[in-house]
Structures are given as structure tokens and as C-alpha cells.
Design an enzyme around this catalytic site. Structure first.
Site, PDB file in Angstrom:
ATOM      1  N   ARG A 180       3.151 -24.245  43.899  1.00  0.00           N
ATOM      2  CA  ARG A 180       4.492 -24.677  43.487  1.00  0.00           C
ATOM      3  C   ARG A 180       5.440 -24.614  44.671  1.00  0.00           C
ATOM      4  O   ARG A 180       5.488 -23.616  45.383  1.00  0.00           O
ATOM      5  CB  ARG A 180       4.996 -23.787  42.346  1.00  0.00           C
ATOM      6  CG  ARG A 180       4.065 -23.887  41.149  1.00  0.00           C
ATOM      7  CD  ARG A 180       4.583 -23.193  39.928  1.00  0.00           C
ATOM      8  NE  ARG A 180       3.616 -23.342  38.847  1.00  0.00           N
ATOM      9  CZ  ARG A 180       3.736 -22.810  37.639  1.00  0.00           C
ATOM     10  NH1 ARG A 180       4.816 -22.092  37.350  1.00  0.00           N
ATOM     11  NH2 ARG A 180       2.812 -23.009  36.725  1.00  0.00           N
ATOM     12  N   ARG A 236       7.222 -14.572  42.909  1.00  0.00           N
ATOM     13  CA  ARG A 236       7.409 -16.026  42.997  1.00  0.00           C
ATOM     14  C   ARG A 236       6.822 -16.540  44.311  1.00  0.00           C
ATOM     15  O   ARG A 236       7.407 -16.352  45.368  1.00  0.00           O
ATOM     16  CB  ARG A 236       8.904 -16.360  42.898  1.00  0.00           C
ATOM     17  CG  ARG A 236       9.221 -17.835  42.723  1.00  0.00           C
ATOM     18  CD  ARG A 236      10.712 -18.068  42.552  1.00  0.00           C
ATOM     19  NE  ARG A 236      11.227 -17.375  41.378  1.00  0.00           N
ATOM     20  CZ  ARG A 236      11.195 -17.868  40.136  1.00  0.00           C
ATOM     21  NH1 ARG A 236      10.726 -19.081  39.940  1.00  0.00           N
ATOM     22  NH2 ARG A 236      11.662 -17.175  39.129  1.00  0.00           N
ATOM     23  N   GLU A 284       8.340 -12.435  32.970  1.00  0.00           N
ATOM     24  CA  GLU A 284       7.368 -13.386  32.437  1.00  0.00           C
ATOM     25  C   GLU A 284       6.000 -13.231  33.108  1.00  0.00           C
ATOM     26  O   GLU A 284       5.890 -13.204  34.326  1.00  0.00           O
ATOM     27  CB  GLU A 284       7.896 -14.813  32.664  1.00  0.00           C
ATOM     28  CG  GLU A 284       6.926 -15.872  32.171  1.00  0.00           C
ATOM     29  CD  GLU A 284       7.330 -17.279  32.584  1.00  0.00           C
ATOM     30  OE1 GLU A 284       8.523 -17.497  32.907  1.00  0.00           O
ATOM     31  OE2 GLU A 284       6.458 -18.159  32.592  1.00  0.00           O
ATOM     32  N   SER A 295       3.135 -17.955  29.558  1.00  0.00           N
ATOM     33  CA  SER A 295       3.975 -18.894  28.833  1.00  0.00           C
ATOM     34  C   SER A 295       3.038 -19.708  27.954  1.00  0.00           C
ATOM     35  O   SER A 295       2.133 -20.363  28.463  1.00  0.00           O
ATOM     36  CB  SER A 295       4.690 -19.782  29.846  1.00  0.00           C
ATOM     37  OG  SER A 295       5.780 -20.436  29.254  1.00  0.00           O
ATOM     38  N   ARG A 306       0.885 -11.727  38.986  1.00  0.00           N
ATOM     39  CA  ARG A 306       1.871 -10.911  38.275  1.00  0.00           C
ATOM     40  C   ARG A 306       1.203  -9.784  37.487  1.00  0.00           C
ATOM     41  O   ARG A 306       1.789  -8.711  37.319  1.00  0.00           O
ATOM     42  CB  ARG A 306       2.730 -11.787  37.357  1.00  0.00           C
ATOM     43  CG  ARG A 306       3.694 -12.659  38.163  1.00  0.00           C
ATOM     44  CD  ARG A 306       4.688 -13.395  37.297  1.00  0.00           C
ATOM     45  NE  ARG A 306       5.556 -14.237  38.131  1.00  0.00           N
ATOM     46  CZ  ARG A 306       6.548 -14.988  37.664  1.00  0.00           C
ATOM     47  NH1 ARG A 306       6.791 -15.012  36.362  1.00  0.00           N
ATOM     48  NH2 ARG A 306       7.281 -15.711  38.483  1.00  0.00           N
TER      49      ARG A 306
END
Length: 426
Positions: free
Chosen positions: A263, A278, A350, A353, A390
Site C-alpha cells: 500500500r 502502517r 484495527e 476488517s 499487527r
RNA sequence: GGAGAGGUGGCCGAGUGGUUGAAGGCGGCGGCCUCGAAAGCCGUUGUACUCCAUUGGGGUACCGCGAGUUCGAAUCUCGCCCUCUCCGCCA
């Protein structure tokens, strides 16, 4: 993609839904383009029909060796007109498609209405955050002390937002990937898939990353190549069945896939710059389902439960949030975010998802199933099960001890050569 | 990267520029036959958009994708994509 017929007949429903999402789309001009395209198409088709009739007649005359020059002359003029109209239809349709492709999915009625994440609704919590008798460190400090994470050298190699791990750190990610896949395939009935980590424009359009979110993707720059690095295994795995008609008896189809995710994180400058929360590249195991329309919301519950199961096995406290209309992603109708407790941030963050996309992706990617005469669009769902990096962060932060070592959750030890804790790498 | 072959319906496989949505076969579905099944026989069998309509009927498009030639293209021309074979390179 929104069904153009639905748009025609339910423009007010759509208007309200888009307003709740905070999306501004000019629906009226879409209707105009649609009407114009349809009337032009109709006109063209009538001329075509005439052309076909004449063509048949000409063929007959020629077979009978009769003179057809009069008919030929008349058709020449018509042919030109048809070509004009055809071009106009093509332009209008391209315009229409472009407009339709940037309309987000309709949010489900069960979502809390609100403009951003502050309106998200907490559904439940599992586990209790641990009480520390010392000041808990974040994973960056823990990792540095153990010698298993090195962000400086990662930056030398590739730049900011990359991670380099060693020893038990690297082993931890590999263990988690195997653990996740084993649980989902053995206990939850998913078929393991190892997909391409790049995909083309059609695939990215199918799941909704394109055309609207091009800046979020890494593009393969080789001349003439139509390839992007995948931001999630959702893209290649959902597109497995693009342009296919599935058998109803085969549904639900459930895939679990490991992939690295790439990303660009455009527009997130300054957010989560510390550590591996991130990154431009991270590992993830993704669950993807293809279902019938009437079962998709039940399948979303079980998909979410499958992701939760992993957190429970790892003894990591978490909470489940229903995303509000303002926070939910472009393609989703309903999303549950799983947020894991991170002592280093003193916050839930988070880690998964889980979304139901209803027929939105299926329509874009043309994924259907048959149970009667007419093929119908399937519903697609996916959810992280889980984000690997994560999860590693959560294990480091939740399992940290006063002496700097990290206790590994019991369920994961078989995947870590049976060791109970990570101690400093010499 | 070089050379060659090829992409037609769920699958296999025909197809001379003019009733070709596309022969034939397989598969699927329905029926006959049978106690039942197999075999055999008969029939049927794509998708999308659109118009009229009660079941149903009509129109248009689709033979890898796109453009061109033509009154008319699965069929001719050009570009692109993909697959296969051989060589080279490479894990």
C-alpha cells in the site's frame, strides 16, 4: 457497482445513502447520460434492423442473379448513419460506466449513521487488558531490545514504512501465517489459495480499488505492463471467479490466502509513522467468501467469528466495531472491524476488517451463480484473518515481561519450535 | 528475448464475405421405452441490453480484444492480449 436500473428507480434511496456516506455524486447527470445513451441506442438498433433486412434481400437478389444496385445505393447512406450513432453510443456508454464505477456501495440499514469513525458502534469485547506492574513499552522498543526488529536498516534498503525482522521476529511472522492458515483450513472449512501478488486493471476494477483509488496502489512501471502490486489478497482471490457462472450447490465458496500486501499509504503522512503499524508492505491472511444473496449477512457473522477465533486462541483482548456510514469502505455494505488491545499505545487498534460487499463486487467482476434459468450475482465477502504484522505487534506488546522478554501464546508455541518466550538475540 | 502454431457455444470440433446464434459430436435437461437402470429413440439446450405483452413474442449485440475494408465480416486487413511448441535466459 450500483445497478443502473436500481439507480433509475430508486434515486431518492440512493441519494440518502450517499449523503450518509458523505459522498457527493451528481446522480442527475448520470440519469441524463443514461437516458441519452438509451435513446441513441434504440435509434441505432432500429436502423440496424433495417440494414439486416435489406442485407438479406440483397443476398437473395444476388443469388437470383438479379440487379441489386438500387438497394446497395440506399444502404450506403444508412451505413454511414449507423456508424455515427454507434460511435455516439460508445462515447455515452463509456461516460456512463466511468460515472457508475465511482459510486460507492449502499450501506446496510444496520449501520450507525455518522460522518466518521467516532460514530462506529462497539458490539462486544473479549478478554481483559493486562495490568502491568511496570511501564509497558511499545513494540518498537521491545523489538529493538530483543534485536529482532530494525527499522533504520529497513529504511536504508527501501525507505520509510518498511520493516526488517530477524531471528524470532522473522520466525514469529512465519509462525503466525502458518497458524492462521491451519486454523482456517482445518477448523473453519476454507480452501487454502496461493494467488499472484500482482493483478491487472480488470481485477482491481472488479474489487473496487480502481478507478477511484489508483493513488493508493503501487504500479508496476515496466513499459506496457498492466500490473499493480496487490494491497490485499482480496483482489486476486475474489477475481478467481471473475466472468464465471458458479453452481449454486458449490456455494458458499470459502478461500483463505496468505499474501504480502502493498500500500502506498498516500495521504497518510504523519500517521502511525513509528513502528510497523502502517507499512508499505505487510503480511496478511485473508478469508474470502462467495455466497448466495440471502445468506451473505449470516456468512459475515461467521466470517467475523472465524477471525475472532484466532485472537481468542492467541489470548489477545479485542473489541468488535460496526463501522458507521461515514467510515465504511467504498465497496462494502457492512463492515466489522476487530480491534486488538495494544498496551504500548494504550488503545484498541484495527487488526482485521470483515466486510459484506453484497453484489457490488460481483456486478463489477461479473461473478454469478445459477439456480433457476437466469444467472444471478453472488455476494462476496472478505476479512483479514488476520493482519500478520499487527498480530506480531500485539503479541510483543501484550506478552512483554519486566525483564524484556516476551511470552509466546501457548497456541503458537508449536509453530515456534516449542519455545515459550522470546529472549534477546545475541 | 528469437522462431513457429493457435484462440469458435458448458466441453470437443466444422465453418467458401450473404437466412450462421453458428454443422456435427459430447455433456445437461425433458419425454418415450423399462419393475428400475443402462443402451436406444424423440425433443430441448448461451449471455446481455431493449421493446411490446398475461403465459409469450419481437429487435440488437456477442465466434480472444480493439480498429478498419464492405451494402453486409466468425470468414478479408491492421494493432493488441492470451495459450501452446521449440531455442535462448533464468529460480
Amino acid at each position: 457497482m450500483i445497478d443502473i436500473k436500481f439507480l433509475r428507480d430508486n434515486i431518492d434511496v440512493l441519494r440518502t445513502a450517499l449523503a450518509n456516506r458523505g459522498a457527493s455524486i451528481d446522480l442527475d447527470s448520470i440519469l441524463e447520460v443514461d437516458a441519452s445513451k438509451r435513446s441513441t441506442l434504440h435509434e441505432m438498433e432500429q436502423l440496424r434492423a433495417e440494414q439486416n433486412r435489406a442485407s438479406e434481400e440483397i443476398a437473395k437478389l444476388k443469388r437470383e442473379k438479379a440487379d441489386a444496385s438500387q438497394q446497395l445505393e440506399a444502404m450506403k447512406a444508412l451505413s454511414g448513419r449507423v456508424k455515427e450513432l454507434d460511435e455516439k453510443v460508445r462515447e455515452l456508454d463509456a461516460d456512463l460506466q466511468q460515472r457508475l464505477l465511482i459510486i460507492p456501495n449502499l450501506p446496510d440499514e444496520s449501520l450507525p449513521i455518522g460522518k466518521d469513525e467516532t460514530a462506529n458502534r462497539e458490539e462486544r469485547r473479549w478478554g481483559t487488558p493486562r495490568d502491568f506492574d511496570f511501564e509497558p513499552k511499545d513494540h518498537v522498543d521491545i523489538g529493538a531490545a530483543l534485536g529482532i526488529l530494525d527499522f533504520e536498516r529497513a529504511a536504508k534498503i527501501a525507505g520509510a514504512r518498511f520493516c526488517l525482522s530477524f531471528g524470532a521476529g522473522a520466525r514469529l511472522e512465519r509462525a503466525l501465517i502458518n497458524f492462521f492458515l491451519d486454523v482456517h483450513t482445518r477448523e473453519h472449512g476454507y480452501t487454502e489459495v496461493l494467488p499472484p501478488f500482482m493483478a491487472n486493471t480488470a481485477s482491481f476494477t472488479g474489487t473496487g480499488q480502481l478507478p477511484k483509488f489508483k493513488d493508493d496502489q503501487f504500479v508496476i512501471g515496466n513499459e506496457g505492463k498492466d500490473l499493480y502490486l496487490i494491497p490485499t489478497a482480496e483482489v486476486p482471490v475474489t477475481n478467481i471467479h471473475r466472468d464465471e457462472i458458479l453452481n449454486e450447490a458449490d456455494l458458499p465458496i470459502k478461500y483463505a490466502a496468505y499474501s504480502p500486501c502493498f500500500r502506498s499509504e498516500a495521504g497518510s503522512y504523519g500517521k502511525d509513522t513509528r513502528g510497523m503499524i502502517r507499512q508499505h508492505q505487510f503480511n496478511k491472511v485473508e478469508m474470502v467468501k462467495f455466497t448466495t444473496p440471502e445468506t451473505s449477512f449470516d456468512e459475515l457473522e461467521s466470517l467475523t467469528a472465524n477471525a475472532e477465533k484466532i485472537l481468542q486462541l492467541l489470548e489477545l483482548p479485542y473489541r468488535v466495531m460496526t463501522l458507521s456510514t461515514g467510515d465504511i469502505g467504498f465497496s462494502a455494505a457492512k463492515t466489522y472491524d476487530l480491534e486488538v488491545w495494544l498496551p504500548g499505545q494504550n488503545a484498541y487498534r484495527e487488526i482485521s476488517s470483515c466486510s459484506n460487499f453484497t453484489d457490488f463486487q460481483a456486478r463489477r467482476a461479473n461473478i454469478r451463480f445459477r439456480r433457476g434459468k437466469k444467472p444471478e450475482f453472488v455476494h462476496t465477502l472478505n476479512g483479514s484473518g488476520l493482519a500478520v504484522g499487527r498480530t506480531a505487534v500485539a503479541i510483543l506488546e501484550n506478552g512483554q515481561q519486566a525483564d524484556g522478554s516476551v511470552v509466546i501464546p501457548a497456541a503458537l508455541r508449536p509453530y515456534m519450535d516449542g519455545i515459550e518466550r522470546i529472549t534477546p538475540l545475541k
